[in-house]
Design a protein around this motif. Structure first.
Motif, PDB file in Angstrom:
ATOM      1  N   GLY A  35      -5.426  -4.123  11.042  1.00 32.33           N
ATOM      2  CA  GLY A  35      -4.227  -2.046  10.891  1.00 32.33           C
ATOM      3  C   GLY A  35      -4.579  -1.060  10.500  1.00 32.33           C
ATOM      4  O   GLY A  35      -5.889  -1.389   9.800  1.00 32.33           O
ATOM      5  N   GLY A  36      -3.884  -0.520  10.835  1.00 32.09           N
ATOM      6  CA  GLY A  36      -4.777   1.515  11.123  1.00 32.09           C
ATOM      7  C   GLY A  36      -3.703   2.022   8.793  1.00 32.09           C
ATOM      8  O   GLY A  36      -4.420   2.497   9.592  1.00 32.09           O
ATOM      9  N   ASN A  37      -3.268   1.438   8.427  1.00 33.50           N
ATOM     10  CA  ASN A  37      -3.009   1.876   7.069  1.00 33.50           C
ATOM     11  C   ASN A  37      -2.831   1.567   6.028  1.00 33.50           C
ATOM     12  O   ASN A  37      -2.688   0.719   5.111  1.00 33.50           O
ATOM     13  CB  ASN A  37      -1.148   1.748   7.627  1.00 33.50           C
ATOM     14  CG  ASN A  37      -0.675   1.901   8.407  1.00 33.50           C
ATOM     15  OD1 ASN A  37      -0.498   3.005   8.839  1.00 33.50           O
ATOM     16  ND2 ASN A  37       0.874   1.099   8.532  1.00 33.50           N
ATOM     17  N   ARG A  38      -4.561   1.920   6.241  1.00 38.19           N
ATOM     18  CA  ARG A  38      -5.622   1.342   4.929  1.00 38.19           C
ATOM     19  C   ARG A  38      -5.041   2.505   3.562  1.00 38.19           C
ATOM     20  O   ARG A  38      -5.175   4.018   4.250  1.00 38.19           O
ATOM     21  CB  ARG A  38      -6.592   1.481   5.005  1.00 38.19           C
ATOM     22  CG  ARG A  38      -6.920   0.165   5.555  1.00 38.19           C
ATOM     23  CD  ARG A  38      -8.868  -0.342   5.060  1.00 38.19           C
ATOM     24  NE  ARG A  38      -9.113  -0.017   4.132  1.00 38.19           N
ATOM     25  CZ  ARG A  38      -9.375  -1.627   3.411  1.00 38.19           C
ATOM     26  NH1 ARG A  38      -8.381  -2.860   3.983  1.00 38.19           N
ATOM     27  NH2 ARG A  38      -9.479  -1.454   1.992  1.00 38.19           N
ATOM     28  N   ARG A  39      -4.711   1.804   2.109  1.00 36.36           N
ATOM     29  CA  ARG A  39      -4.089   3.430   1.603  1.00 36.36           C
ATOM     30  C   ARG A  39      -5.660   4.322   0.965  1.00 36.36           C
ATOM     31  O   ARG A  39      -5.408   4.984  -0.104  1.00 36.36           O
ATOM     32  CB  ARG A  39      -2.751   3.439   0.798  1.00 36.36           C
ATOM     33  CG  ARG A  39      -1.530   3.511   1.640  1.00 36.36           C
ATOM     34  CD  ARG A  39      -1.139   2.855   0.253  1.00 36.36           C
ATOM     35  NE  ARG A  39      -0.522   1.153   0.084  1.00 36.36           N
ATOM     36  CZ  ARG A  39       0.464   0.856  -1.055  1.00 36.36           C
ATOM     37  NH1 ARG A  39       0.257   1.900  -1.898  1.00 36.36           N
ATOM     38  NH2 ARG A  39      -0.221  -0.261  -1.630  1.00 36.36           N
ATOM     39  N   THR A  41      -9.658   4.499   1.328  1.00 40.71           N
ATOM     40  CA  THR A  41     -10.879   4.545   1.944  1.00 40.71           C
ATOM     41  C   THR A  41     -11.925   3.766   2.475  1.00 40.71           C
ATOM     42  O   THR A  41     -12.762   3.082   2.481  1.00 40.71           O
ATOM     43  CB  THR A  41     -11.611   5.974   1.977  1.00 40.71           C
ATOM     44  OG1 THR A  41     -12.014   6.567   0.578  1.00 40.71           O
ATOM     45  CG2 THR A  41     -10.858   7.149   2.105  1.00 40.71           C
TER      46      THR A  41
END
Length: 298
Positions: A35-39, A41
């Motif tokens: 997925g691309g929604n990491r809160r 880094t």
């Protein structure tokens, strides 16, 4: 006081582990990213736990500042998961030792320089040398060391207050920007060394007072202090700008004095026939007579 020390130590552990975790991406750790929604880094807590082979709950407990009772195998797994370097691993072990009741031995820091060390300094007539403690107080120096560090010894900061302290000079005297050619590197190194010392001697009041003073009076120090970087200094090249002989690139060695906990001997050893060697000869002349002898090229 004990409760305050315990709270400060827990905060140190928490910030150190969280900043190390934040700098490592899943890709760097060899973990798949879904997925691309990491809160965040960096790594998540559960990812660090997976890499270290421990439960998430146990890692959360560690990152909250509770290293008490952590075994060497746990610390080593954590160091591996967070990709700690030598200085960072040492700092982690120091923090764990301080958090464990049986390991809370008072850290003795010597300030008095023994006569044998003073005689050693005086015998080093052709190299600048000085002894400092872990708080950057210069507690002894030979004649050439004082001449090389004249801008530090002559700083108005120390006219009414001692001892001479190179960290205070670096951050609180504008002349520090001129004396250290690569001031940013010098500042980074000084802060990282002081941070390392807080793990070794977390209850050193003089150290805590120095850090509090520099944090309050210098935004440059405070910004670097918040990074929680640590470093071990043993050797390298220091670039200095002396008001009499100009820019110098001086190889240095730093040696702990095992019989004098907390004291370190620093000395500079330029190559024979180098411009730095000639410049130090001029400084030696100035130190002995108050005047600089002309160089062979004049």
């Amino acid at each position: 006081m004990a409760d305050v020390n315990k709270k400060n130590l827990a905060a140190e552990v928490r910030e150190f582990l969280s900043t190390r975790r934040a700098r490592i991406t899943p890709e760097q750790a060899g973990l798949p990213v879904y997925g691309g929604n990491r809160r965040v880094t960096g790594l998540r807590r559960e990812e660090v736990a997976l890499l270290a082979g421990m439960s998430v709950d146990y890692y959360v407990r560690l990152e909250r500042g509770n290293l008490s009772g952590a075994s060497d195998s746990v610390l080593e797994a954590l160091a591996h998961a967070l990709q700690l370097n030598e200085a960072e691993r040492t700092h982690l072990y120091d923090l764990a030792r301080a958090a464990t009741p049986s390991g809370r031995r008072p850290t003795v820091t010597v300030s008095l320089v023994r006569p044998t060390i003073l005689r050693l300094l005086d015998s080093m007539t052709d190299v600048p040398a000085y002894v400092r403690n872990a708080r950057f107080d210069i507690v002894a120096a030979n004649a050439l060391g004082r001449a090389l560090y004249a801008p530090v010894f002559d700083s108005p900061l120390f006219a009414q207050r001692g001892p001479v302290n190179s960290a205070r000079f670096l951050f609180l005297d504008p002349a520090g920007q001129d004396f250290w050619v690569d001031w940013d590197k010098g500042a980074d190194d000084a802060v990282a060394f002081l941070r390392t010392e807080t793990g070794r001697a977390p209850h050193d009041k003089a150290l805590t007072d120095l850090i509090g003073e520099l944090t309050t009076k210098s935004d440059d120090f405070a910004r670097r202090w918040a990074r929680h970087d640590v470093k071990i200094h043993r050797s390298g090249v220091k670039n200095l700008r002396h008001p009499l002989v100009g820019d110098l690139a001086l190889p240095y060695e730093a040696m702990d004095l095992p019989a004098d906990p907390g004291l370190r001997l620093n000395f500079y050893t330029p190559e024979p026939d180098s411009p730095e060697r000639e410049a130090l000869s001029l400084l030696a002349s100035w130190a002995s007579t108050g005047t600089v002898a002309p160089s062979g090229n004049d």
